[in-house]
Design a protein around this motif. Structure first.
Motif, PDB file in Angstrom:
ATOM      1  N   THR A  87       0.834  -1.203   0.000  1.00  0.00           N
ATOM      2  CA  THR A  87       0.000   0.000   0.000  1.00  0.00           C
ATOM      3  C   THR A  87       0.868   1.252   0.000  1.00  0.00           C
ATOM      4  OG1 THR A  87      -1.741  -1.164   1.211  1.00  0.00           O
ATOM      5  CG2 THR A  87      -1.818   1.244   1.249  1.00  0.00           C
ATOM      6  N   PHE A  88       1.997   1.176   0.709  1.00  0.00           N
ATOM      7  CA  PHE A  88       2.929   2.309   0.695  1.00  0.00           C
ATOM      8  C   PHE A  88       3.329   2.630  -0.741  1.00  0.00           C
ATOM      9  CE2 PHE A  88       7.116   4.150   0.445  1.00  0.00           C
ATOM     10  CZ  PHE A  88       7.122   5.110   1.450  1.00  0.00           C
ATOM     11  N   TYR A  89       3.736   1.595  -1.479  1.00  0.00           N
ATOM     12  CA  TYR A  89       4.214   1.826  -2.845  1.00  0.00           C
ATOM     13  C   TYR A  89       3.090   2.121  -3.834  1.00  0.00           C
ATOM     14  CZ  TYR A  89       8.816   0.478  -1.236  1.00  0.00           C
ATOM     15  OH  TYR A  89      10.016   0.442  -0.579  1.00  0.00           O
ATOM     16  N   ALA A  90       1.852   1.900  -3.411  1.00  0.00           N
ATOM     17  CA  ALA A  90       0.728   2.299  -4.252  1.00  0.00           C
ATOM     18  C   ALA A  90       0.536   3.807  -4.242  1.00  0.00           C
ATOM     19  CB  ALA A  90      -0.556   1.611  -3.778  1.00  0.00           C
ATOM     20  N   HIS A  91       1.062   4.443  -3.191  1.00  0.00           N
ATOM     21  CA  HIS A  91       0.872   5.888  -3.032  1.00  0.00           C
ATOM     22  C   HIS A  91       2.156   6.695  -3.148  1.00  0.00           C
ATOM     23  CE1 HIS A  91      -3.337   5.545  -1.900  1.00  0.00           C
ATOM     24  NE2 HIS A  91      -3.011   4.554  -1.112  1.00  0.00           N
ATOM     25  N   PHE A  92       3.285   6.077  -2.836  1.00  0.00           N
ATOM     26  CA  PHE A  92       4.557   6.794  -2.831  1.00  0.00           C
ATOM     27  C   PHE A  92       5.610   5.982  -3.575  1.00  0.00           C
ATOM     28  CE2 PHE A  92       2.230   7.825   1.036  1.00  0.00           C
ATOM     29  CZ  PHE A  92       2.139   9.211   0.930  1.00  0.00           C
ATOM     30  N   ARG A  93       6.348   6.663  -4.414  1.00  0.00           N
ATOM     31  CA  ARG A  93       7.386   5.981  -5.167  1.00  0.00           C
ATOM     32  C   ARG A  93       8.460   5.404  -4.253  1.00  0.00           C
ATOM     33  NH1 ARG A  93       8.024   6.412 -10.446  1.00  0.00           N
ATOM     34  NH2 ARG A  93       6.700   8.261 -10.436  1.00  0.00           N
ATOM     35  N   ASP A  94       8.838   6.204  -3.244  1.00  0.00           N
ATOM     36  CA  ASP A  94       9.849   5.790  -2.272  1.00  0.00           C
ATOM     37  C   ASP A  94       9.805   6.758  -1.098  1.00  0.00           C
ATOM     38  OD1 ASP A  94      11.031   8.129  -3.250  1.00  0.00           O
ATOM     39  OD2 ASP A  94      12.412   7.057  -4.563  1.00  0.00           O
ATOM     40  N   LYS A  95      10.766   6.663  -0.186  1.00  0.00           N
ATOM     41  CA  LYS A  95      10.769   7.528   0.989  1.00  0.00           C
ATOM     42  C   LYS A  95      11.051   8.980   0.628  1.00  0.00           C
ATOM     43  CE  LYS A  95      12.994   6.389   4.600  1.00  0.00           C
ATOM     44  NZ  LYS A  95      14.168   5.941   5.381  1.00  0.00           N
ATOM     45  N   VAL A  96      11.799   9.203  -0.432  1.00  0.00           N
ATOM     46  CA  VAL A  96      12.036  10.582  -0.877  1.00  0.00           C
ATOM     47  C   VAL A  96      10.719  11.216  -1.295  1.00  0.00           C
ATOM     48  CG1 VAL A  96      13.088  11.996  -2.684  1.00  0.00           C
ATOM     49  CG2 VAL A  96      14.449  10.247  -1.531  1.00  0.00           C
ATOM     50  N   ASP A  97       9.921  10.471  -2.038  1.00  0.00           N
ATOM     51  CA  ASP A  97       8.596  10.948  -2.447  1.00  0.00           C
ATOM     52  C   ASP A  97       7.748  11.261  -1.210  1.00  0.00           C
ATOM     53  OD1 ASP A  97       6.499  11.584  -4.113  1.00  0.00           O
ATOM     54  OD2 ASP A  97       5.967   9.513  -4.584  1.00  0.00           O
TER      55      ASP A  97
END
Length: 212
Positions: free
Chosen positions: A54-64
């Protein structure tokens, strides 16, 4: 190539609540003293009560993620700072600064994370500088009006002044929320407002003098 700062839209399997939960969870972890660089995606997902996917469904990575958190901080601060006009006076300016200080304190973990990551990541550094550019542009526009009205000396380099007072002011605000107690915020906001007001906004034309 799409910008890494572009938000992915919610859709099937990407409920907006998941995004909100991740942002809120990260803020909690940062407020609790977590180091953003050492904070793992799984830890964030667990805190948010969502799957890692779910994290990667909304954010490309931690920088994003950190740039999204910073965007929310800037948007809130900018709405307060940009509402002030010179004819409202220095007291109202001090009040606006105190509101901004409150916002920065509320998001102190995010402020710390941005400064942490910007120290080694050029993308985040450029992103943050670009966001501060909004404040510089707004200040520059106000100063131009003041200069045209004769309340700021024609000799003042407005671009330099706008950058000095915005970037310097932001650094001072970060230092205030990290090094001093909230009880001192009112005095700090008053002095910061006086610095802007007396130094630029109501500075009349100055006669050139030769130093002997």
């Amino acid at each position: 190539m799409p910008s890494i700062t572009r938000r992915r839209s919610a859709g099937p399997g990407r409920p907006a609540s998941g995004e909100r939960d991740i942002l809120a969870a990260t803020r909690r972890l940062l407020s609790g003293g977590a180091n953003f660089t050492e904070l793992g995606v799984q830890q964030i997902a667990t805190e948010a009560g969502v799957a890692r996917s779910t994290f990667y469904a909304h954010f490309r990575d931690k920088v994003d993620l950190v740039m999204r958190l910073a965007s929310d901080l800037v948007a809130t601060s900018f709405s307060v700072a940009s509402a002030w006009e010179p004819d409202e006076g220095v007291d109202r300016m001090a009040g606006a600064f105190q509101e901004v200080l409150g916002i920065y304190r509320e998001h102190a973990g995010v402020v710390r994370a941005i400064n942490e990551v910007a120290g080694y990541d050029a993308t985040v550094r450029d992103f943050w500088n670009g966001r501060l550019g909004q404040f510089v542009d707004r200040t520059l526009a106000v100063l131009r009006v003041e200069q045209e009205a004769g309340r700021v000396a024609a000799s003042v380099d407005l671009v330099s002044v706008a950058r000095i007072i915005v970037i310097g002011g932001e650094r001072a605000i970060v230092d205030q929320i990290t090094a001093r107690e909230p009880a001192t915020d009112a005095a700090f906001a008053r002095e910061l407002a006086q610095t802007w007001w007396l130094g630029v906004y109501r500075r009349g034309p100055v006669e050139s003098r030769t130093v002997r």
